[in-house]
Design a protein around this motif. Structure first.
Motif, PDB file in Angstrom:
ATOM      1  N   GLY A  84       0.797  -1.226   0.000  1.00  0.00           N
ATOM      2  CA  GLY A  84       0.000   0.000   0.000  1.00  0.00           C
ATOM      3  C   GLY A  84       0.829   1.275   0.000  1.00  0.00           C
ATOM      4  N   GLU A  85       2.140   1.149  -0.185  1.00  0.00           N
ATOM      5  CA  GLU A  85       2.961   2.367  -0.248  1.00  0.00           C
ATOM      6  C   GLU A  85       2.578   3.160  -1.493  1.00  0.00           C
ATOM      7  N   THR A  86       2.615   4.478  -1.387  1.00  0.00           N
ATOM      8  CA  THR A  86       2.230   5.282  -2.551  1.00  0.00           C
ATOM      9  C   THR A  86       3.377   5.344  -3.552  1.00  0.00           C
ATOM     10  N   PHE A  87       3.007   5.698  -4.777  1.00  0.00           N
ATOM     11  CA  PHE A  87       3.982   5.931  -5.839  1.00  0.00           C
ATOM     12  C   PHE A  87       4.937   7.042  -5.406  1.00  0.00           C
ATOM     13  N   ALA A  88       4.374   8.096  -4.830  1.00  0.00           N
ATOM     14  CA  ALA A  88       5.183   9.251  -4.427  1.00  0.00           C
ATOM     15  C   ALA A  88       6.260   8.847  -3.421  1.00  0.00           C
ATOM     16  N   ALA A 110       2.511  10.034 -14.711  1.00  0.00           N
ATOM     17  CA  ALA A 110       3.272   9.500 -13.571  1.00  0.00           C
ATOM     18  C   ALA A 110       4.726   9.985 -13.608  1.00  0.00           C
ATOM     19  N   TYR A 113       4.959  13.614 -12.573  1.00  0.00           N
ATOM     20  CA  TYR A 113       4.742  13.674 -11.124  1.00  0.00           C
ATOM     21  C   TYR A 113       6.011  13.231 -10.388  1.00  0.00           C
TER      22      TYR A 113
END
Lengths: 307, 159
Positions: A84-88, A110, A113
């Motif tokens: 569940g870690e974010t892309f950011a 993406a 970003y």
């Protein structure tokens, strides 16, 4: 502008002069294939959130031949994204480990970003259906090698122009040069997106939309074929309606100019008959090989080193 | 009902903002852009479809005790390009402003492309559009390149 320290998000961020500099260096690496120590103290992160064969392996080969260390992953499985870690947050972490981050992701935007988050240069290795700038760079390099020029040729970009990022980026790339004409050949459902056509208009490139390659086969110098991008269709039924709707065969090629070359970013499914591979027209395997020297040139120019 | 008669039904405000010459039927969209829901407790008058010499019919909004920033003023241009803004202080018009679509439209519109990174849950990317053309109005998502036209803007306003 040049490449030094820059992000590579869209081929439209670069000039013709930039690309010619890149081609010159790629040509050098292509004819001087060996290991270098140019990026000895650098770490290149390959963050592939979406599957890849050629792009990932050619980036890895390019980085290793330049002496860089390579870290990364090839899918979200096995990373903390699965937790569940974010892309950011993943990008922030890679930015702390590496000097350059190569990103592929299924969402458009993406890479931009990631570039906003990361301090180190980010290279877009494909963001959804939008951009694939390094593919366009090697596609144009292939044409530059085969024809000694990109200008003045008649092009047909064939296939899935709606969801195909390689096709979109190739069309964008052509607008940096002076093609004689660009035919956009696709089933009506897979026409080029409005933002792509808009760039052709703005840059004054002569173009025409066609439904089948047969209409233009005798006229073109370069045929750029793409696969129907099954994975990007929101509706599987829509995919079923267009799959197999175009196919490049020996019979079709009877009407082609002798010097006409076929490019394909690969992988292909059934859009080019395997019998075509052994003809003088097939240039797609040469094109795939150029992925390494072009990416070597790109990584070197971003760092600002030359052999 | 003439604008004069309309003004009779709504008292003048002492301090605040009057947004006039809003195209008829767009007042609620303007309120959405300004994030005014009514829960803020601001005394607000919304007049819709009143007669206008310039526009035939128009909407008017009066908001007491709130002066709009220039950023808010320009965002209004997305749905009400004809709007005029009067900043009121002590019952008199202190400043008149015209609206103009800003070059960057940040955090106001939702990108219609479901696979745009700005629509990815939990990523907290603020949507950003740039103006590709002012007349007719054409906007382009900075992240995914999607083009939106004037008639699509209203339905893409974020709540």
């Amino acid at each position: 502008m040049g490449f030094r320290g820059r992000d590579v998000i869209s081929i439209l961020d670069f000039t013709r002069g930039d690309l010619e500099e890149l081609f010159g260096l790629a040509d050098y690496f292509s004819s001087n294939r060996r290991s270098y120590k140019l990026l000895e103290d650098y770490v290149v992160a390959l963050a592939f959130f979406e599957p890849s064969t050629r792009t990932r392996l050619s980036f890895e080969t390019a980085a290793k031949l330049l002496g860089a260390k390579v870290i990364g992953f090839t899918s979200e499985e096995g990373t903390s994204l699965a937790k569940g870690e974010t892309f950011a947050d993943t990008i922030r972490m890679l930015d702390g480990y590496a000097d350059m981050i190569v990103v592929r992701h299924k969402n458009e935007g993406a890479a931009l970003y990631a570039a906003e988050i990361a301090e180190h240069p980010v290279i877009n290795a494909g963001d959804g259906k939008q951009h694939h700038p390094t593919q366009a760079m090697l596609d144009l390099f292939t044409i530059w090698k085969l024809f000694n020029k990109v200008d003045g040729l008649v092009y047909a970009v064939v296939g899935d122009l709606r969801y195909g990022r390689a096709a979109s980026s190739f069309i964008y790339g052509l607008t940096l040069f002076e093609p004689e004409k660009v035919y956009l050949v696709s089933p009506p459902l897979l026409r080029a997106r409005p933002e792509v056509v808009r760039v052709l208009k703005e840059k004054g490139v002569k173009y025409e939309e066609k439904r089948s390659v047969e209409e233009v086969i005798g006229e073109i110098d370069v045929m750029y074929v793409t696969r129907v991008q099954k994975e990007r269709f929101p509706d599987p039924l829509e995919y079923e309606r267009v799959k197999g709707s175009y196919r490049i065969t020996l019979k079709l090629l009877e009407k082609a100019k002798d010097h006409m070359k076929i490019l394909h970013p690969l992988p292909r499914v059934d859009e080019i008959d395997p019998e075509v591979d052994s003809t003088r027209h097939a240039a797609y395997f040469t094109q795939a090989r150029f992925g390494v020297p072009v990416r070597m040139a790109l990584l070197s120019l971003i760092v600002g080193v030359k052999p | 009902m003439s604008p004069e008669k309309a003004s009779l039904t709504v008292s003048k405000i002492r301090d605040g903002t009057v947004i006039d010459h809003i195209p008829a039927g767009k007042a609620l969209a303007v309120l959405r852009i300004l994030s005014i829901t009514g829960k803020e407790g601001l005394r607000t008058a919304v007049l819709m479809n009143v007669e206008s010499r310039k526009l035939g019919r128009k909407d008017i909004i009066k908001i007491e005790n709130r002066e709009l920033s220039s950023k808010e003023v320009n965002a209004i241009a997305l749905v009400a390009p004809t709007a005029t803004i009067n900043i009121i202080r002590n019952y008199v018009v202190h400043k008149k402003l015209r609206v103009e679509v800003p070059d960057d439209i940040v955090g106001i519109l939702k990108c219609p492309n479901p696979t745009c990174i700005t629509n990815k849950p939990r990523e907290h990317v603020v949507s950003r559009f740039k103006v590709a053309s002012r007349s007719p109005l054409v906007l382009q998502c900075v992240y995914c390149g999607t083009i939106i036209r004037e008639d699509e803007v209203e339905k893409l306003l974020m709540a």
